[in-house]
Design a protein around this motif. Structure first.
Motif, PDB file in Angstrom:
ATOM      1  N   UNK A   1      81.786  30.387 -16.719  1.00 14.55           N
ATOM      2  CA  UNK A   1      81.428  28.994 -16.509  1.00 14.55           C
ATOM      3  C   UNK A   1      82.590  28.055 -16.760  1.00 14.55           C
ATOM      4  N   UNK A   2      83.690  28.568 -17.341  1.00 17.27           N
ATOM      5  CA  UNK A   2      84.838  27.726 -17.606  1.00 17.27           C
ATOM      6  C   UNK A   2      85.728  27.562 -16.385  1.00 17.27           C
ATOM      7  N   UNK A   3      85.478  28.346 -15.342  1.00 16.63           N
ATOM      8  CA  UNK A   3      86.299  28.223 -14.156  1.00 16.63           C
ATOM      9  C   UNK A   3      85.979  26.908 -13.461  1.00 16.63           C
ATOM     10  N   UNK A   4      86.972  26.086 -13.249  1.00 15.02           N
ATOM     11  CA  UNK A   4      86.751  24.781 -12.657  1.00 15.02           C
ATOM     12  C   UNK A   4      86.444  24.889 -11.186  1.00 15.02           C
ATOM     13  N   UNK A   5      86.219  23.745 -10.562  1.00 14.53           N
ATOM     14  CA  UNK A   5      85.994  23.728  -9.130  1.00 14.53           C
ATOM     15  C   UNK A   5      84.567  23.384  -8.785  1.00 14.53           C
ATOM     16  N   UNK A   6      84.363  23.196  -7.482  1.00 15.00           N
ATOM     17  CA  UNK A   6      83.060  22.752  -6.997  1.00 15.00           C
ATOM     18  C   UNK A   6      81.987  23.812  -7.197  1.00 15.00           C
ATOM     19  N   UNK A   7      82.352  25.109  -7.106  1.00 17.63           N
ATOM     20  CA  UNK A   7      81.344  26.159  -7.249  1.00 17.63           C
ATOM     21  C   UNK A   7      80.777  26.180  -8.666  1.00 17.63           C
ATOM     22  N   UNK A   8      81.641  25.952  -9.658  1.00 18.38           N
ATOM     23  CA  UNK A   8      81.162  25.897 -11.045  1.00 18.38           C
ATOM     24  C   UNK A   8      80.223  24.720 -11.250  1.00 18.38           C
ATOM     25  N   UNK A   9      80.600  23.559 -10.702  1.00 16.56           N
ATOM     26  CA  UNK A   9      79.726  22.386 -10.824  1.00 16.56           C
ATOM     27  C   UNK A   9      78.403  22.611 -10.089  1.00 16.56           C
ATOM     28  N   UNK A  10      78.475  23.226  -8.908  1.00 15.00           N
ATOM     29  CA  UNK A  10      77.252  23.508  -8.142  1.00 15.00           C
ATOM     30  C   UNK A  10      76.357  24.480  -8.912  1.00 15.00           C
ATOM     31  N   UNK A  11      76.962  25.489  -9.555  1.00 15.37           N
ATOM     32  CA  UNK A  11      76.183  26.462 -10.309  1.00 15.37           C
ATOM     33  C   UNK A  11      75.461  25.810 -11.475  1.00 15.37           C
ATOM     34  N   UNK A  12      76.159  24.943 -12.190  1.00 15.88           N
ATOM     35  CA  UNK A  12      75.514  24.261 -13.321  1.00 15.88           C
ATOM     36  C   UNK A  12      74.376  23.367 -12.841  1.00 15.88           C
ATOM     37  N   UNK A  13      74.597  22.638 -11.744  1.00 20.61           N
ATOM     38  CA  UNK A  13      73.536  21.797 -11.206  1.00 20.61           C
ATOM     39  C   UNK A  13      72.369  22.640 -10.700  1.00 20.61           C
ATOM     40  N   UNK A  14      72.668  23.786 -10.107  1.00 19.94           N
ATOM     41  CA  UNK A  14      71.632  24.665  -9.581  1.00 19.94           C
ATOM     42  C   UNK A  14      70.776  25.224 -10.702  1.00 19.94           C
ATOM     43  N   UNK A  15      71.405  25.557 -11.829  1.00 20.47           N
ATOM     44  CA  UNK A  15      70.654  26.068 -12.963  1.00 20.47           C
ATOM     45  C   UNK A  15      69.781  24.990 -13.588  1.00 20.47           C
ATOM     46  N   UNK A  16      70.250  23.747 -13.560  1.00 19.33           N
ATOM     47  CA  UNK A  16      69.486  22.657 -14.166  1.00 19.33           C
ATOM     48  C   UNK A  16      68.313  22.228 -13.282  1.00 19.33           C
ATOM     49  N   UNK A  17      68.552  22.092 -11.971  1.00 20.68           N
ATOM     50  CA  UNK A  17      67.508  21.641 -11.035  1.00 20.68           C
ATOM     51  C   UNK A  17      67.615  22.446  -9.743  1.00 20.68           C
ATOM     52  N   UNK A  18      67.128  23.683  -9.744  1.00 24.46           N
ATOM     53  CA  UNK A  18      67.357  24.556  -8.578  1.00 24.46           C
ATOM     54  C   UNK A  18      66.773  24.027  -7.279  1.00 24.46           C
TER      55      UNK A  18
END
Length: 307
Positions: A131-148
């Protein structure tokens, strides 16, 4: 003199190992850690000055104690791996850190075996939290986990709108944008397509538990033979009604357009869904479908355009 020191170390190690066998796995991890520290330091205090060879022997014995400690922790179901109290002194700091991380991973600290979103906290192949890897995919993954569902709905709506715009401006070469069509495709992506795919893929992955190529083939067959005809029919029906036609006219449009739409659908989605169900994690399957659907949306916008 060296022989006497070696015998002393061997005796202390034997005493430490005896102490390990007396410790029950049910002990708390903190008290167990203190016991391990006592055992590993027991033979070090009596030999403050050792030759490099003897220091290496002592380090190897300490590592053996730590491995035995980890195996007992694993048998007890604990996920705490205390830092080793002794390591060979002739290794670099980077090697020490790497060894400590490997010990933590071996003891199950934050491993990805927990499944679901817990795997995000595990170590990647490079020893870093994924999860420490930066970039849009990391941000998308965190958002997806919060509000899939919401994130999938927004993604689907945006890609549906882009597909419709490409169809209007590049394929049909219209001078003006048909805002009603654009808004219809955007709303359908948000309120209909994304929820359908979200719940369908979730149910499909639960119903078909087979893995590997067999699982991918079964999911693709269920998707393309069962879900796809119903879903495409619903899309044609909704778009026809929104265009101002009656329900009877919409049904006639479905009957006329469905065969050619299904053939086009299979030519694209059979190989795409094989890849999707075989290689893409379940949480990203809707995203993968949306990316592939960008081209499909262009075609579908053209087929369902007002006539």
């Amino acid at each position: 003199m060296l022989l006497m020191l070696f015998v002393t170390i061997t005796n202390k190690v034997a005493a430490a190992q005896t102490l390990l066998h007396r410790i029950k796995p049910a002990s708390s991890s903190r008290s167990f850690s203190r016991s391990i520290g006592t055992a590993s330091q027991l033979f070090c205090r009596s030999t403050p000055v050792m030759s490099p060879a003897l220091r290496l022997v002592a380090g190897n014995q300490a590592a053996a104690l730590q491995r035995q400690h980890n195996s007992i922790l694993a048998a007890a179901g604990s996920q705490v791996a205390p830092k080793p109290r002794m390591l060979p002194t002739n290794i670099s700091l980077a090697t020490r850190r790497q060894g400590y991380q490997q010990l933590k991973a071996a003891a199950g600290d934050g491993g990805s075996a927990g499944g679901g979103t817990g795997g995000r906290q595990g170590y990647s192949s490079g020893g870093r939290d994924s999860s420490d890897n930066g970039g849009w995919l990391s941000a998308y993954t965190r958002a997806l986990e919060a509000n899939p569902l919401f994130v999938k709905a927004v993604t689907t709506a945006v890609l549906s709108a882009v597909g419709n715009l490409i169809c209007q401006l590049l394929v049909e070469q219209n001078q003006d944008i048909g805002w009603k069509r654009l808004n219809t495709f955007t709303a359908l992506g948000f309120f209909w397509v994304a929820p359908c795919l979200h719940y369908w893929y979730g149910a499909l992955n639960s119903l078909v538990t087979a893995q590997g190529n067999t699982g991918a083939l079964l999911r693709m067959a269920c998707d393309q033979l069962g879900f796809a005809p119903l879903f495409i029919s619903s899309m044609i029906f909704i778009l026809t009604v929104v265009d101002g036609k009656s329900a009877g006219q919409a049904i006639d449009t479905v009957k006329g357009d469905l065969p050619s739409a299904i053939k086009a659908n299979w030519s694209l989605w059979v190989p795409a869904q094989l890849i999707n169900f075989r290689f893409v994690p379940p949480s990203y399957q809707v995203l993968f479908s949306n990316v592939i659907a960008l081209g499909w949306n262009v075609y579908f916008s053209f087929v369902t355009r007002p006539k």
